[in-house]
Design a protein around this motif. Sequence first.
Motif, mmCIF file in Angstrom:
data_model
loop_
_atom_site.group_PDB
_atom_site.id
_atom_site.type_symbol
_atom_site.label_atom_id
_atom_site.label_comp_id
_atom_site.label_asym_id
_atom_site.label_seq_id
_atom_site.Cartn_x
_atom_site.Cartn_y
_atom_site.Cartn_z
ATOM 1 N N ASN A 62 0.848 -1.202 0.000
ATOM 2 C CA ASN A 62 0.000 0.000 0.000
ATOM 3 C C ASN A 62 0.882 1.249 0.000
ATOM 4 O O ASN A 62 2.101 1.162 0.182
ATOM 5 N N GLY A 63 0.265 2.379 -0.179
ATOM 6 C CA GLY A 63 1.000 3.634 -0.294
ATOM 7 C C GLY A 63 1.612 4.090 1.028
ATOM 8 O O GLY A 63 2.685 4.710 1.037
ATOM 9 N N THR A 64 0.934 3.810 2.124
ATOM 10 C CA THR A 64 1.439 4.255 3.430
ATOM 11 C C THR A 64 2.746 3.557 3.770
ATOM 12 O O THR A 64 3.719 4.198 4.204
ATOM 13 N N ALA A 89 -2.182 10.154 6.104
ATOM 14 C CA ALA A 89 -1.055 9.217 6.004
ATOM 15 C C ALA A 89 0.263 9.928 5.703
ATOM 16 O O ALA A 89 1.331 9.433 6.069
ATOM 17 N N THR A 90 0.209 11.081 5.045
ATOM 18 C CA THR A 90 1.447 11.818 4.728
ATOM 19 C C THR A 90 2.216 12.106 6.015
ATOM 20 O O THR A 90 3.423 11.864 6.096
ATOM 21 N N ASP A 158 5.053 12.713 -1.783
ATOM 22 C CA ASP A 158 3.850 11.895 -1.682
ATOM 23 C C ASP A 158 3.071 12.168 -2.971
ATOM 24 O O ASP A 158 2.412 13.204 -3.110
ATOM 25 N N ALA A 160 0.743 10.231 -4.227
ATOM 26 C CA ALA A 160 -0.406 9.311 -4.210
ATOM 27 C C ALA A 160 -1.505 9.726 -5.196
ATOM 28 O O ALA A 160 -2.253 8.880 -5.679
ATOM 29 N N HIS A 161 -1.595 11.026 -5.507
ATOM 30 C CA HIS A 161 -2.645 11.494 -6.426
ATOM 31 C C HIS A 161 -2.131 11.649 -7.851
ATOM 32 O O HIS A 161 -2.888 12.075 -8.716
ATOM 33 N N SER A 182 0.028 5.558 -4.553
ATOM 34 C CA SER A 182 -0.947 4.675 -3.903
ATOM 35 C C SER A 182 -1.862 4.096 -4.971
ATOM 36 O O SER A 182 -2.320 4.818 -5.857
ATOM 37 N N HIS A 184 -4.643 2.406 -3.982
ATOM 38 C CA HIS A 184 -5.835 2.078 -3.202
ATOM 39 C C HIS A 184 -7.079 2.144 -4.093
ATOM 40 O O HIS A 184 -7.103 2.878 -5.088
ATOM 41 N N LYS A 187 -8.239 5.417 -5.660
ATOM 42 C CA LYS A 187 -7.341 6.245 -6.449
ATOM 43 C C LYS A 187 -7.597 6.083 -7.957
ATOM 44 O O LYS A 187 -8.311 5.173 -8.381
HETATM 45 C C1 LIG Z 1 -4.319 7.552 -0.376
HETATM 46 C C2 LIG Z 1 -3.209 8.401 0.111
HETATM 47 C C3 LIG Z 1 -2.158 7.869 0.867
HETATM 48 C C4 LIG Z 1 -2.169 6.485 1.420
HETATM 49 O O1 LIG Z 1 -2.163 5.485 0.492
HETATM 50 P P1 LIG Z 1 -2.703 4.033 0.886
HETATM 51 O O2 LIG Z 1 -2.398 3.229 -0.339
HETATM 52 O O3 LIG Z 1 -4.182 4.172 1.145
HETATM 53 O O4 LIG Z 1 -1.954 3.576 2.077
HETATM 54 C C5 LIG Z 1 -1.108 8.713 1.212
HETATM 55 N N1 LIG Z 1 -1.102 10.003 0.851
HETATM 56 C C6 LIG Z 1 -2.098 10.552 0.136
HETATM 57 C C7 LIG Z 1 -2.013 11.992 -0.245
HETATM 58 C C8 LIG Z 1 -3.205 9.772 -0.234
HETATM 59 O O5 LIG Z 1 -4.220 10.341 -0.901
#
Ligand SMILES: *Cc1c(COP(=O)(O)O)cnc(C)c1O
Length: 374
Positions: A62-64, A89-90, A158, A160-161, A182, A184, A187
């Motif tokens: 996962n992203g975290t 999570a950041t 980060d 993730a987006h 991420s 998830h 996303k």
């Molecule tokens: C979704 C997200 C994460 C966490 O990712 P996971 O895969 O859900 O652990 C971290 N940072 C940002 C900005 C996110 O949107």
Amino acid sequence: MQKPKFPIFVTRPSLPDLNEFHDQLKILWDSKWLTNNGAFHQRFERELAEFLGVKYVSLFSNGTLALITALQSLRITGDVITTPYSFVATTHALNWNGIRPIFCDVDPIYGNICPKSIESLITPKTTAIVPVHVYGNPADNSELQRIADTYGLKLIYDAAHAFNVRENGKSILNYGDLSILSFHATKAFNTIEGGAIICHDSKTKSRLDFLKNFGFADEVTVVAPGINAKMNELQAAYGLLQLKSAESEIEKRSRVHQLYADALKNIKGIRTIPIPSNVEHNFSYFPIFIEPEYALSRDKVYEEFRKRNIIVRRYFYPLISEFPPYRALPSASPDNLPTATNLAQSVLNLPIYPDLSQETVEYICHQLATAFNS
Ligand SMILES: *Cc1c(COP(=O)(O)O)cnc(C)c1O
């Protein structure tokens, strides 16, 4: 225009074709290799790197965990400058590394960390900057890199987006020392749960691969107190199928984005985020900002939408700096974060996903245009 009969959520995941996934599962069942860098994992890492236009990808569960491991891999300690305008999570990833987060204000248009505010927060304890490409809009990388170089700081994004976001034709995942993704379910690209670290050389890639597998460099050598953050073969097989449709799914999102952008541009008191002409976006979010000139408050708009089966979300409210684990930090004071505070109080994310119907988008925009009077 009719209120939707079923709740319309802010996002809805795209899934691969079930028959194709079944064929992949058959291969998996025959091989009985379920995790630990199997054939699907290796292929997904290669194909993903090629798709994204980056050199090296290390897949994660996962992203975290990717973010926590990215910080571990560079041995980041002390204080790290980051943004409160993000998913929690950041900052949690910093906390899990025993790092003290230093919250920095953001710019008023994109909500990305504001380079101008960073320099005054740097002290001898500062070791790194962790920016976020919020909603997939590229952070001000050249300024961030200049500051990192000037003060000898690491730069870990980060991202993730930011799946497949490009600036001037190049992936923004190539910025800084490392970027994390991420995958998830919510996303723009999903492997149910999942994530990745993007890096630029093979030595870093091996170090990340050791760290996500307990620190094992070979059968008898443990080089670091690593963690278990491996992506399994099922997720990788699913991800490979997702890659085939990733471009067309983004294209469908772009159509939804355009419908919103056209319909909302002339409503007084509703601000949207412009996409610069040199950016290829992934259209993963459609945030709007309800400004004081609008007829209703942000929270009233939130409630009115929910009454009408439109399940909007207030990303990112509250700010991370307002949560109990962080609110006592000196940098968490709203006086230090006026722009982030203002964005958190005015933001609303409208539903966006590839097959969101035009009818629903028109209904949502009509409600906003008439201030819910129809
Ligand atoms: C979704 C997200 C994460 C966490 O990712 P996971 O895969 O859900 O652990 C971290 N940072 C940002 C900005 C996110 O949107």
